[in-house]
Design a protein around this motif. Structure first.
Motif, PDB file in Angstrom:
ATOM      1  N   ALA A  56      64.083  60.185  29.026  1.00  0.00           N
ATOM      2  CA  ALA A  56      64.413  61.584  29.304  1.00  0.00           C
ATOM      3  C   ALA A  56      63.275  62.514  28.910  1.00  0.00           C
ATOM      4  O   ALA A  56      63.063  63.552  29.545  1.00  0.00           O
ATOM      5  N   ARG A  57      62.544  62.149  27.852  1.00  0.00           N
ATOM      6  CA  ARG A  57      61.428  62.981  27.395  1.00  0.00           C
ATOM      7  C   ARG A  57      60.119  62.656  28.100  1.00  0.00           C
ATOM      8  O   ARG A  57      59.111  63.337  27.900  1.00  0.00           O
ATOM      9  N   MET A  58      60.111  61.634  28.903  1.00  0.00           N
ATOM     10  CA  MET A  58      58.863  61.151  29.492  1.00  0.00           C
ATOM     11  C   MET A  58      58.258  62.137  30.476  1.00  0.00           C
ATOM     12  O   MET A  58      57.035  62.203  30.639  1.00  0.00           O
ATOM     13  N   SER A  59      59.082  62.927  31.150  1.00  0.00           N
ATOM     14  CA  SER A  59      58.573  63.826  32.182  1.00  0.00           C
ATOM     15  C   SER A  59      57.581  64.829  31.624  1.00  0.00           C
ATOM     16  O   SER A  59      56.578  65.154  32.264  1.00  0.00           O
ATOM     17  N   GLY A  60      57.837  65.322  30.409  1.00  0.00           N
ATOM     18  CA  GLY A  60      56.905  66.259  29.801  1.00  0.00           C
ATOM     19  C   GLY A  60      55.556  65.624  29.539  1.00  0.00           C
ATOM     20  O   GLY A  60      54.505  66.245  29.757  1.00  0.00           O
ATOM     21  N   GLY A  61      55.570  64.375  29.074  1.00  0.00           N
ATOM     22  CA  GLY A  61      54.320  63.668  28.838  1.00  0.00           C
ATOM     23  C   GLY A  61      53.555  63.420  30.122  1.00  0.00           C
ATOM     24  O   GLY A  61      52.323  63.507  30.152  1.00  0.00           O
ATOM     25  N   LEU A  62      54.271  63.119  31.195  1.00  0.00           N
ATOM     26  CA  LEU A  62      53.598  62.904  32.475  1.00  0.00           C
ATOM     27  C   LEU A  62      52.946  64.194  32.979  1.00  0.00           C
ATOM     28  O   LEU A  62      51.889  64.157  33.606  1.00  0.00           O
ATOM     29  N   ALA A  63      53.576  65.333  32.703  1.00  0.00           N
ATOM     30  CA  ALA A  63      52.984  66.605  33.116  1.00  0.00           C
ATOM     31  C   ALA A  63      51.658  66.838  32.396  1.00  0.00           C
ATOM     32  O   ALA A  63      50.670  67.276  32.997  1.00  0.00           O
ATOM     33  N   GLY A  81      53.262  58.811  39.738  1.00  0.00           N
ATOM     34  CA  GLY A  81      54.534  58.217  40.140  1.00  0.00           C
ATOM     35  C   GLY A  81      54.390  56.741  40.457  1.00  0.00           C
ATOM     36  O   GLY A  81      55.240  55.924  40.068  1.00  0.00           O
ATOM     37  N   ALA A  82      53.298  56.377  41.130  1.00  0.00           N
ATOM     38  CA  ALA A  82      53.061  54.976  41.465  1.00  0.00           C
ATOM     39  C   ALA A  82      52.842  54.144  40.204  1.00  0.00           C
ATOM     40  O   ALA A  82      53.366  53.026  40.085  1.00  0.00           O
ATOM     41  N   LEU A  83      52.086  54.685  39.252  1.00  0.00           N
ATOM     42  CA  LEU A  83      51.838  53.960  38.009  1.00  0.00           C
ATOM     43  C   LEU A  83      53.137  53.757  37.226  1.00  0.00           C
ATOM     44  O   LEU A  83      53.398  52.675  36.699  1.00  0.00           O
ATOM     45  N   ARG A  84      53.947  54.802  37.158  1.00  0.00           N
ATOM     46  CA  ARG A  84      55.210  54.693  36.423  1.00  0.00           C
ATOM     47  C   ARG A  84      56.104  53.617  37.022  1.00  0.00           C
ATOM     48  O   ARG A  84      56.652  52.778  36.305  1.00  0.00           O
TER      49      ARG A  84
END
Length: 226
Positions: free
Chosen positions: A134-141, A173-176
Motif C-alpha cells: 500500500a505504501r509502495m506507490s509513494g516510493g515509485l513516484a 510498471g513493467a519492472l514492478r
C-alpha cells in the motif's frame, strides 16, 4: 557545416557523497539490516521498532529520524540515486531500456554482494505484506522523479516532458510486474542464515529476477506485442 552528433562517450562521474552523508548511509544500512534479520526471525508485523533500534544499537528516535515509519525501513534505500547515476554514465546513443536494464541488473549481479540478498529480502517482504504494498506507490513516484531526471538529461528534454513521464511510468510498471511475477512463481522466502546454501539460493533468485526483468524490458522495446 556538418550536423553535430550527440556524444557517445560516458559522462564524467559526479563526486561521491561526503563523510557526513556516508555516516548517514552507514547508520541507515545498520538499521535496515537489523530489521531484516528480525523480520526473517519473527515476522514483519511481530517486530516493533524499539526492538529494531535495540538490535541496531541505536535509539528508537534515531530509527524514526532515518525512517519516519516502519514501512520505510523496507521501502527506502540509496538504489534510486545509484540507478540514476548508472543511467547517466551509459553511452548517450544507447536506448533508454538498454541503459535502464544495465542499471537495474547491476543491483542483482554478483558484484552487489550482500546487498543483493538484502534487496531480494526486501522485495519479498513488499510482496508478502499488504501494508508495504500500500505504501509502495509513494516510493515509485520518488523513483520515477530520479529516473526521469536522468533520462531527460540523456535526451535533452525536460524532466516533466510528456514522453519522458510516460516512458518512466511504463518502465517502472513493467519492472514492478516483472519482480512480482518472479516472486509469485519462484516462492522467494526471507533468508534466515548466511550459508553456502543461502548464497546459492540468492544467486538463483537473482538470476530468475534478471530474466524476468529482461523479458519485461524486451516486451516494452518491441511495442508490447500481444
Amino acid at each position: 557545416m556538418p550536423k553535430a552528433t550527440p556524444p557517445t562517450s560516458q559522462p564524467q562521474r559526479r563526486p561521491g557523497p561526503g563523510l557526513r552523508e556516508r555516516k548517514k548511509i552507514k547508520t541507515r544500512q545498520a538499521i535496515r539490516r537489523a530489521a531484516l534479520r528480525l523480520f526473517a526471525e519473527q515476522g514483519y508485523e511481530a517486530t516493533p521498532v524499539d526492538r529494531i533500534a535495540a538490535a541496531a544499537d541505536v535509539s528508537t528516535s534515531t530509527v524514526f529520524r532515518y525512517f519516519p515509519a516502519k514501512e520505510d525501513i523496507v521501502l527506502t534505500d540509496e538504489y534510486d540515486a545509484l540507478m540514476a547515476e548508472a543511467i547517466r554514465e551509459r553511452p548517450r546513443d544507447e536506448s533508454p531500456t538498454a541503459s535502464l536494464r544495465h542499471a537495474v541488473v547491476g543491483l542483482l549481479g554478483p558484484a552487489a554482494g550482500t546487498e543483493r540478498e538484502e534487496l531480494l529480502a526486501r522485495l519479498a517482504l513488499v510482496r508478502q505484506v499488504p501494508a508495504l504494498r500500500a505504501r509502495m506507490s509513494g516510493g515509485l513516484a520518488d523513483s520515477g522523479t530520479l529516473l526521469g531526471e536522468a533520462l531527460a538529461e540523456r535526451s535533452g528534454r525536460a524532466p516533466d516532458d510528456f514522453e519522458v513521464r510516460v516512458a518512466v511510468g511504463a518502465v517502472l510498471g513493467a519492472l514492478r510486474e516483472a519482480v512480482f511475477h518472479c516472486l509469485d512463481h519462484h516462492h522467494h522466502h526471507l533468508p534466515t542464515a548466511t550459508t553456502a546454501s543461502t548464497a546459492r539460493a540468492t544467486a538463483t533468485r537473482a538470476d530468475a529476477m534478471t530474466t524476468a526483468i529482461d523479458r519485461a524490458l524486451d516486451l516494452l522495446s518491441r511495442g508490447i506485442p500481444l
